[in-house]
Write a protein that holds these residues in place. Structure first.
Motif, PDB file in Angstrom:
ATOM      1  N   UNK A 169       0.852  -1.196   0.000  1.00 65.59           N
ATOM      2  CA  UNK A 169       0.000   0.000   0.000  1.00 65.59           C
ATOM      3  C   UNK A 169       0.881   1.237   0.000  1.00 65.59           C
ATOM      4  N   UNK A 170       0.264   2.376  -0.330  1.00 62.10           N
ATOM      5  CA  UNK A 170       1.007   3.625  -0.356  1.00 62.10           C
ATOM      6  C   UNK A 170       1.448   4.047   1.036  1.00 62.10           C
ATOM      7  N   UNK A 171       2.468   4.889   1.086  1.00 58.10           N
ATOM      8  CA  UNK A 171       2.989   5.349   2.374  1.00 58.10           C
ATOM      9  C   UNK A 171       3.428   6.803   2.264  1.00 58.10           C
ATOM     10  N   UNK A 172       3.629   7.376   3.428  1.00 58.17           N
ATOM     11  CA  UNK A 172       4.088   8.765   3.546  1.00 58.17           C
ATOM     12  C   UNK A 172       5.374   8.763   4.358  1.00 58.17           C
ATOM     13  N   UNK A 217       9.435   9.964  10.031  1.00 59.47           N
ATOM     14  CA  UNK A 217       8.178   9.282  10.362  1.00 59.47           C
ATOM     15  C   UNK A 217       7.637   8.612   9.105  1.00 59.47           C
ATOM     16  N   UNK A 218       7.250   7.329   9.259  1.00 61.21           N
ATOM     17  CA  UNK A 218       6.652   6.561   8.171  1.00 61.21           C
ATOM     18  C   UNK A 218       5.233   6.200   8.574  1.00 61.21           C
ATOM     19  N   UNK A 219       4.287   6.457   7.685  1.00 57.47           N
ATOM     20  CA  UNK A 219       2.889   6.146   7.957  1.00 57.47           C
ATOM     21  C   UNK A 219       2.217   5.757   6.649  1.00 57.47           C
ATOM     22  N   UNK A 220       1.107   5.004   6.698  1.00 64.04           N
ATOM     23  CA  UNK A 220       0.400   4.674   5.464  1.00 64.04           C
ATOM     24  C   UNK A 220      -0.246   5.919   4.873  1.00 64.04           C
ATOM     25  N   UNK A 221      -0.304   5.992   3.545  1.00 66.35           N
ATOM     26  CA  UNK A 221      -0.933   7.152   2.918  1.00 66.35           C
ATOM     27  C   UNK A 221      -2.432   7.177   3.201  1.00 66.35           C
TER      28      UNK A 221
END
Length: 621
Positions: A169-172, A217-221
């Protein structure tokens, strides 16, 4: 199972070294009541202890986790079930203690240390330590773990690449700096952010950074999605200058000291540090070259002189500035400067862009004479004293110092040559005589001037001058341009007889008495310094008179006069003879025969526009 009492104390504890995963098996009971094991953690780690069950109900032991001083951090009692403990611990030395409570206990303990789970807050971020090259971590984020935060430090200005490769899935990805150190992500503390919601799900950040501590910081889009990911951090050090960072105001500027050669600095400027200021001193007149080669965006550079010393850049204190708009990212300027203290400021041309840069400052001393700067008024002119030869001066004139004034004295009639050779732009020079002594250059007091408009940057004046005090002024032809220059003043004495200057009227004429043979004198006339010379002589009997005047720089008019009515004026009919030379020989002469006994006057005046030294001689022939 062998029994040992060596590990019964903290000092004798079994050494497990830097902990990864270790199994600790042993015995405590009536023959060995306590065992200790020691391990170290090099950084924050998640520590887990798994304590196997004890099948015999009649046996039990106490398990303790202790710090480096032996103080108990955690304590457990064994039982018929496995016991598992897990928590985060910082770097340091720790002890595991196993102590009999009752019975005979054969224990089995597994101790493991692994990277901590990345937290969702800055204070629980997984610490990656000092980032000097590449660091890769694999984790997952999603509905049950909405974000992971990583902490790292860079000890040199450098370029950072942060790339996330998401699996499903996409991420930020976000780059953060806790500017106020409050442990929160406040407004303006997210330096850069990228999101990729479409395959291949690889958001990345590339930016230049100064030294410091940062967070990623890594989080799902999409918060409703979950994905595994691989985070790659690559830091490329720039080889920056040693700390501290250059200040962003003049008062805190990095001091480069006295510069007479090349100085280099490698730094960062941009979003996190809007301006860098450098201070340097020139102990001699110098040409400076300043170049700033940026890596990522253009810079604006300024050369500043804090004239009033208030630590601010006030109106008129920016000497020169340069902003590059091309793709070379190179800003540079060249400037001639007098001795003094200066500042260079470096800023990103775009406030929202950051860059690493290399500053090169090259100062080439001009070899000044080390005297105080010449004043810019006649009253404060540098006094060169009596001149009868050559005087050389090296100085600066321009934006900072608009005019230099020099004073000199001639103790003999002289020919004067003034050459001003500038290095960077043309100059305007003036030869001045302060006739009324008021310290100002009034109308008619400029004897000669020259301004060069060619590429040679050489201004010159050659002039014959009588005894007296004079001034030279040097200015840049363009007020906005500066230059170093070398002035050469050459005074060649004419060999005058040292008598007072002949007067310019009949009543003040130099009286040479009775002319019985030959009279010789060396003097000077010029339109705006000494417009005429009168000589008085007497004949005791009728005679033939020869008069000659040899000019050095121009033609003269010579006149024989008899003041018949004695009123001290040259009236109509009183001019006996005159001569004017229009050629290049500069010789005026006549012979007057049958001149009756009596008193006569001889006048020497320059032709229009002429200033010349001359030799005069009268002879009876």
């Amino acid at each position: 199972m062998s029994i040992s009492n060596k590990d019964n104390t903290l000092r004798g504890a079994r050494n497990l070294g830097r902990l990864g995963t270790r199994r600790i098996n042993g015995y405590v009971g009536s023959r060995d009541r306590i065992d200790f094991a020691k391990f170290t953690l090099g950084e924050v780690r998640e520590l887990s202890l798994s304590i196997g069950r004890i099948a015999n109900r009649a046996s039990s032991a106490r398990i303790t986790l202790r710090d480096a001083r032996g103080a108990i951090i955690r304590s457990f009692n064994t039982g018929r079930r496995n016991i598992t403990f897990r928590d985060d611990f910082g770097p340091g030395t720790y002890f595991i203690g196993i102590q009999q409570i009752k019975g005979e206990v054969n224990y089995k303990i597994t101790a493991a240390a692994r990277p901590t789970e990345p937290g969702e807050r800055l204070d629980t971020a997984r610490d990656l330590g000092v980032l000097t090259g590449t660091s890769i971590v694999s984790e997952a984020v999603g509905t049950t773990d909405p974000s992971d935060i990583y902490k790292f430090t860079i000890n040199d200005v450098g370029n950072l690449q942060a790339r996330v490769n998401s699996i499903s899935a996409g991420s930020r990805v976000e780059l953060i700096r806790d500017l106020n150190n409050n442990g929160l992500i406040d407004s303006g503390e997210v330096i850069a952010s990228e999101v990729d919601s479409f395959a291949p799900f690889q958001p990345s950040i590339v930016t230049d950074l100064p030294q410091g501590t940062y967070y990623v910081r890594v989080s799902p889009s999409n918060p409703s999605n979950s994905t595994q990911y691989e985070l790659t951090l690559v830091n490329t050090p720039f080889g920056g200058s040693p700390p501290p960072d250059p200040g962003n105001i003049l008062a805190t500027a990095r001091n480069l000291g006295a510069v007479a050669g090349t100085v280099t600095a490698r730094e960062y400027v941009g979003v996190l540090d809007g301006l860098d200021a450098y201070r340097f001193t020139l102990n001699d007149l110098s040409n400076i070259q300043v170049s700033v080669q940026a890596t990522s965006t253009n810079t604006q550079i300024q050369l500043v002189r804090d004239v009033n010393g208030n630590g601010l850049i006030d109106n008129g204190e920016v000497i020169v500035s340069e902003t590059n708009f091309s793709s070379t990212n190179l800003s540079r300027f060249t400037q001639d400067l007098p001795a003094g203290t200066y500042f260079i400021t470096v800023a990103s041309r775009n406030a929202s862009a950051s860059t690493l840069y290399e500053l090169n400052l090259v100062a080439t001393p001009f070899g000044g004479n080390g005297q105080p700067d010449p004043g810019n008024l006649l009253s404060s002119a540098r006094n060169l004293g009596p001149v009868a030869g050559t005087v050389n001066v090296k100085e600066y004139v321009g934006v900072i110092d608009g005019l230099d004034a020099y004073r000199f004295t001639l103790n003999d009639i002289s020919n004067v040559q003034i050459n001003v050779q500038a290095t960077s732009t043309n100059t305007e020079i003036q030869l001045v005589r302060d006739i009324n002594g008021n310290g100002l250059i009034d109308n008619g007091e400029v004897i000669a001037s020259d301004t060069n408009f060619s590429s040679t940057n050489l201004s010159q004046i050659t002039r014959d001058l009588p005894v007296g005090t004079y001034f030279i002024t040097v200015a840049s032809r363009t007020a906005s341009a500066s230059t170093l220059y070398q002035m050469s003043l050459v005074a060649t004495p004419f060999g005058g007889n040292g008598q007072p200057d002949p007067g310019s009227t009949i009543p003040t004429a130099r009286n040479i008495g009775v002319l019985s043979n030959t009279f010789l004198a060396k003097e000077h006339v010029s339109v705006n310094v000494d417009p005429s010379d009168f000589y008085q002589f007497t004949l005791n009997s009728t005679a033939n008179l020869q008069a000659r005047v040899q000019g050095t720089s121009g033609n003269t008019i010579i006149e024989l006069i008899r003041d018949s009515n004695g009123n001290g004026l040259v009236d109509s009919g009183e001019l006996i003879r005159s001569d004017t030379n229009f050629g290049s020989s500069y010789l005026s002469s006549f012979i007057q025969n049958g001149l009756a006994a009596g008193t006569y006057f001889f006048r020497v005046t320059p032709r229009p526009g002429v200033a010349t030294n001359y030799t005069v001689d009268f002879a009876l022939v």
